[in-house]
Design an enzyme around this catalytic site. Sequence first.
Site, mmCIF file in Angstrom:
data_model
loop_
_atom_site.group_PDB
_atom_site.id
_atom_site.type_symbol
_atom_site.label_atom_id
_atom_site.label_comp_id
_atom_site.label_asym_id
_atom_site.label_seq_id
_atom_site.Cartn_x
_atom_site.Cartn_y
_atom_site.Cartn_z
ATOM 1 N N GLY A 52 35.592 4.402 48.278
ATOM 2 C CA GLY A 52 34.161 4.556 48.007
ATOM 3 C C GLY A 52 33.686 5.999 48.054
ATOM 4 O O GLY A 52 32.494 6.260 48.069
ATOM 5 N N HIS B 278 41.141 -5.300 55.553
ATOM 6 C CA HIS B 278 40.502 -4.210 54.820
ATOM 7 C C HIS B 278 39.954 -3.183 55.822
ATOM 8 O O HIS B 278 39.490 -3.554 56.903
ATOM 9 C CB HIS B 278 39.372 -4.756 53.937
ATOM 10 C CG HIS B 278 38.864 -3.719 52.987
ATOM 11 N ND1 HIS B 278 37.954 -2.762 53.366
ATOM 12 C CD2 HIS B 278 39.183 -3.457 51.697
ATOM 13 C CE1 HIS B 278 37.727 -1.961 52.326
ATOM 14 N NE2 HIS B 278 38.460 -2.367 51.305
ATOM 15 N N GLU C 13 45.514 1.587 51.093
ATOM 16 C CA GLU C 13 44.190 2.134 50.814
ATOM 17 C C GLU C 13 43.877 3.242 51.815
ATOM 18 O O GLU C 13 43.419 2.954 52.926
ATOM 19 C CB GLU C 13 43.124 1.039 50.937
ATOM 20 C CG GLU C 13 43.310 -0.107 49.975
ATOM 21 C CD GLU C 13 41.990 -0.807 49.701
ATOM 22 O OE1 GLU C 13 41.584 -0.838 48.538
ATOM 23 O OE2 GLU C 13 41.348 -1.286 50.651
ATOM 24 N N LYS D 207 33.384 -6.781 47.547
ATOM 25 C CA LYS D 207 32.677 -6.516 48.810
ATOM 26 C C LYS D 207 31.372 -7.345 48.841
ATOM 27 O O LYS D 207 31.358 -8.450 48.327
ATOM 28 C CB LYS D 207 32.443 -5.020 48.984
ATOM 29 C CG LYS D 207 33.740 -4.220 48.740
ATOM 30 C CD LYS D 207 33.651 -2.786 49.122
ATOM 31 C CE LYS D 207 34.993 -2.113 48.815
ATOM 32 N NZ LYS D 207 35.097 -0.773 49.313
ATOM 33 N N ASN E 132 37.791 -5.997 44.308
ATOM 34 C CA ASN E 132 37.240 -6.342 45.615
ATOM 35 C C ASN E 132 35.743 -6.078 45.537
ATOM 36 O O ASN E 132 35.300 -4.939 45.609
ATOM 37 C CB ASN E 132 37.903 -5.461 46.693
ATOM 38 C CG ASN E 132 37.250 -5.650 48.049
ATOM 39 O OD1 ASN E 132 36.515 -6.617 48.266
ATOM 40 N ND2 ASN E 132 37.508 -4.734 48.969
ATOM 41 N N GLU F 212 37.274 -1.649 55.969
ATOM 42 C CA GLU F 212 35.886 -1.870 56.387
ATOM 43 C C GLU F 212 35.819 -2.924 57.493
ATOM 44 O O GLU F 212 34.971 -2.863 58.375
ATOM 45 C CB GLU F 212 35.027 -2.272 55.171
ATOM 46 C CG GLU F 212 34.728 -1.043 54.307
ATOM 47 C CD GLU F 212 34.583 -1.318 52.829
ATOM 48 O OE1 GLU F 212 34.380 -2.475 52.450
ATOM 49 O OE2 GLU F 212 34.685 -0.351 52.049
HETATM 50 P P1 PGA Z 1 36.591 1.667 45.952
HETATM 51 O O1 PGA Z 1 36.978 0.542 47.023
HETATM 52 O O2 PGA Z 1 37.395 1.384 44.706
HETATM 53 O O3 PGA Z 1 35.114 1.526 45.740
HETATM 54 O O4 PGA Z 1 36.970 2.992 46.546
HETATM 55 C C1 PGA Z 1 38.302 0.087 47.149
HETATM 56 C C2 PGA Z 1 38.398 -0.905 48.282
HETATM 57 O O5 PGA Z 1 37.733 -0.716 49.297
HETATM 58 O O6 PGA Z 1 39.147 -1.908 48.197
#
Ligand code: PGA
Length: 263
Positions: free
Chosen positions: A175, A97, A169, A11, A9, A99
């Site tokens: 992150g 997601h 998740e 982003k 992903n 976010e």
């Molecule tokens: P990350 O993100 O691996 O940077 O923690 C995962 C995601 O948000 O899908």
Amino acid sequence: MRQIIIAGNWKMNKNASETQEFCAELAQYLKTHSVKDVLPLIAPVFPFLAKAADLLAKLPAAVAAQDVSAYESGAYTGEVSATQLGSIGLNYCIIGHSERRQYHHETDALVRSKLLQLREQDIIPIVCLGETLEQREAGETEKVVVTQLEGCFRDIELKSGSEIVIAYEPVWAIGTGRTATSLQAQEVHAIIRNWLKQRYGVEISGIISILYGGSVKPDNIAGLLRQPDIDGGLIGGASLKIADFCQMIDTAVDVAREKRPTP
Ligand code: PGA
């Protein structure tokens, strides 16, 4: 045996030339390595989806969008419809997601509307869910995850387990560098599998891939993938470097071999 999905992903990262360079290197890797029972998948930003799909065409890999509109077409400035994604041949799309839930106030009902749009186009939704740190510390993980499942899949019937993918998740692991341990992740994956079993039956629930996401990287992915209900990773930061991404695919190929039933 379920296929292992290694999903990057991206982003809001990578420009046109960086996307092109990554895809060309991934294509080269796929031409020289067997990825039996593993599906590498990348999710670039909207403008570069068609180019990425072109560069990976006919290779054992997939390209996904990171989001889709809940509407079919019309006056929705800035939105991209499932039909439009389907018209460039995409087979997967991430929805819900954390976010998007956090910064764009997306609810389970909205995620469900997006899921319906994708199903109309035979695009497989990768439905993300997971609890916040506060919810985990309050002992509400199971309640939160089950509520999200009930909301996103309300009145959605499935003919087969390959019509959807779920990504667990935990928000506190995204992150942050703080990964759920393999056992913490497996515990929630088992809750999800169990909910799916009750909702869709043993056969369908046994086929649905449930990915784990949240600070997955080359050095922790093997332990996660070895868990019985973890069928891949949705990977942010560590999916941006081609070497790390390919290393995680290699690990997945090894774990797929271990998981394959002996004839
Ligand atoms: P990350 O993100 O691996 O940077 O923690 C995962 C995601 O948000 O899908």
